[in-house]
Design an enzyme around this catalytic site. Structure first.
Site, PDB file in Angstrom:
ATOM      1  N   HIS A  21       0.839  -1.209   0.000  1.00 16.38           N
ATOM      2  CA  HIS A  21       0.000   0.000   0.000  1.00 16.38           C
ATOM      3  C   HIS A  21       0.875   1.261   0.000  1.00 16.38           C
ATOM      4  CE1 HIS A  21      -3.061  -2.625   2.359  1.00 16.38           C
ATOM      5  NE2 HIS A  21      -3.647  -2.373   1.202  1.00 16.38           N
ATOM      6  N   LYS A  45     -18.087  -5.780   6.258  1.00 15.07           N
ATOM      7  CA  LYS A  45     -16.783  -6.451   6.322  1.00 15.07           C
ATOM      8  C   LYS A  45     -16.373  -6.696   7.759  1.00 15.07           C
ATOM      9  CE  LYS A  45     -14.120  -5.484   2.184  1.00 15.07           C
ATOM     10  NZ  LYS A  45     -13.010  -4.772   1.570  1.00 15.07           N
ATOM     11  N   ARG A  94      -2.351  -6.279  -8.441  1.00 15.74           N
ATOM     12  CA  ARG A  94      -1.279  -7.256  -8.260  1.00 15.74           C
ATOM     13  C   ARG A  94      -1.281  -8.269  -9.392  1.00 15.74           C
ATOM     14  NH1 ARG A  94      -3.245  -7.836  -2.288  1.00 15.74           N
ATOM     15  NH2 ARG A  94      -4.987  -7.077  -3.498  1.00 15.74           N
ATOM     16  N   SER A 132      -2.935  -7.797   2.914  1.00 13.15           N
ATOM     17  CA  SER A 132      -3.192  -7.669   4.360  1.00 13.15           C
ATOM     18  C   SER A 132      -3.546  -9.028   4.948  1.00 13.15           C
ATOM     19  CB  SER A 132      -4.334  -6.684   4.615  1.00 13.15           C
ATOM     20  OG  SER A 132      -4.002  -5.409   4.134  1.00 13.15           O
TER      21      SER A 132
HETATM   22  P1  ADP Z   1      -9.963  -3.230  -0.341  1.00 14.53           P
HETATM   23  O1  ADP Z   1     -10.741  -3.936   0.730  1.00 14.53           O
HETATM   24  O2  ADP Z   1     -10.604  -1.948  -0.786  1.00 14.53           O
HETATM   25  O3  ADP Z   1      -9.521  -4.090  -1.493  1.00 14.53           O
HETATM   26  P2  ADP Z   1      -7.182  -3.265   0.522  1.00 14.53           P
HETATM   27  O4  ADP Z   1      -6.609  -2.561   1.708  1.00 14.53           O
HETATM   28  O5  ADP Z   1      -7.115  -4.745   0.497  1.00 14.53           O
HETATM   29  O6  ADP Z   1      -8.661  -2.716   0.433  1.00 14.53           O
HETATM   30  O7  ADP Z   1      -6.491  -2.736  -0.808  1.00 14.53           O
HETATM   31  C1  ADP Z   1      -6.578  -1.386  -1.187  1.00 14.53           C
HETATM   32  C2  ADP Z   1      -5.970  -1.235  -2.575  1.00 14.53           C
HETATM   33  O8  ADP Z   1      -4.580  -1.516  -2.527  1.00 14.53           O
HETATM   34  C3  ADP Z   1      -6.551  -2.180  -3.629  1.00 14.53           C
HETATM   35  O9  ADP Z   1      -6.595  -1.501  -4.865  1.00 14.53           O
HETATM   36  C4  ADP Z   1      -5.542  -3.302  -3.681  1.00 14.53           C
HETATM   37  O10 ADP Z   1      -5.544  -3.944  -4.945  1.00 14.53           O
HETATM   38  C5  ADP Z   1      -4.253  -2.525  -3.468  1.00 14.53           C
HETATM   39  N1  ADP Z   1      -3.186  -3.358  -2.931  1.00 14.53           N
HETATM   40  C6  ADP Z   1      -3.197  -4.129  -1.815  1.00 14.53           C
HETATM   41  N2  ADP Z   1      -2.020  -4.791  -1.655  1.00 14.53           N
HETATM   42  C7  ADP Z   1      -1.231  -4.410  -2.698  1.00 14.53           C
HETATM   43  C8  ADP Z   1       0.094  -4.756  -3.135  1.00 14.53           C
HETATM   44  N3  ADP Z   1       0.841  -5.652  -2.476  1.00 14.53           N
HETATM   45  N4  ADP Z   1       0.548  -4.186  -4.272  1.00 14.53           N
HETATM   46  C9  ADP Z   1      -0.230  -3.332  -4.965  1.00 14.53           C
HETATM   47  N5  ADP Z   1      -1.478  -2.973  -4.628  1.00 14.53           N
HETATM   48  C10 ADP Z   1      -1.987  -3.508  -3.509  1.00 14.53           C
END
Ligand code: ADP
Length: 165
Positions: A21, A45, A94, A132
């Site tokens: 992130h 969620k 990803r 996460s």
């Molecule tokens: P959500 O529940 O909205 O998907 P996340 O916190 O899981 O929230 O992810 C927020 C954003 O960050 C999403 O667009 C996700 O694809 C991106 N993201 C999460 N981990 C990574 C990573 N390792 N590399 C690139 N983008 C990521």
């Protein structure tokens, strides 16, 4: 040309924030003047961390970057974008598996707010398998994850799972 600030929203659960992130938000500041990281509250969620904990960890992770601010929000990202005069919503991609859900979300957001574009940034190679959820699993089961999250997240995960070195 206009001298209006170009603002982007980077929304997500950040449960917890990872270096993946952080990388996306920092790279977004190369394109936009200001990036608002929006820590979402979705009543449907189940989160490990509370809204306040997710906000605190995410703020701490970005505290040295003046172009990034962090807020809590609930409701629609499209409305938040309008309220903040944002020109873009930033999301990270990803793998192909992220694509379908992100595509659907981007189309919905576009339908609800035509003034905002969704911009996708590809993950950096070293974070391609980072999520996460994987971090939470690793922390719970004594795996190694410490180089993949900001220091505040290590501290909070250790507290949550009561694990010490
Ligand atoms: P959500 O529940 O909205 O998907 P996340 O916190 O899981 O929230 O992810 C927020 C954003 O960050 C999403 O667009 C996700 O694809 C991106 N993201 C999460 N981990 C990574 C990573 N390792 N590399 C690139 N983008 C990521």
């Amino acid at each position: 040309m206009t001298d209006k600030k170009r603002i982007a929203i980077y929304p997500g659960s950040f449960d917890p924030v990872t270096n993946g992130h952080v990388d996306i938000a920092q790279r977004a500041t190369n394109i936009f003047d200001q990036v608002i990281v929006a820590v979402s509250h979705n009543p449907n969620k189940d989160y490990l961390f509370t809204d306040e904990e997710r906000l605190m960890m995410t703020r701490e992770a970005f505290r040295d970057n003046g172009k990034i601010s962090v807020i809590n929000f609930s409701g629609l990202v499209a409305n938040l974008a309008r309220e903040k005069n944002a020109v873009a919503i930033v999301r990270g991609l990803r793998a192909v598996s992220d694509f379908e859900a992100e595509f659907q979300l981007a189309l919905m957001n576009r339908k609800m707010n035509r003034d905002v574009e969704t911009v996708f940034l590809m993950t950096s190679f070293r974070y391609v398998y980072l999520s996460s959820s994987i971090i939470k699993d690793a922390a719970q089961h004594h795996g190694k994850y410490e180089d993949l999250v900001p220091p505040i997240v290590i501290k909070m995960l250790k507290q949550k799972y009561q694990t010490q070195d």
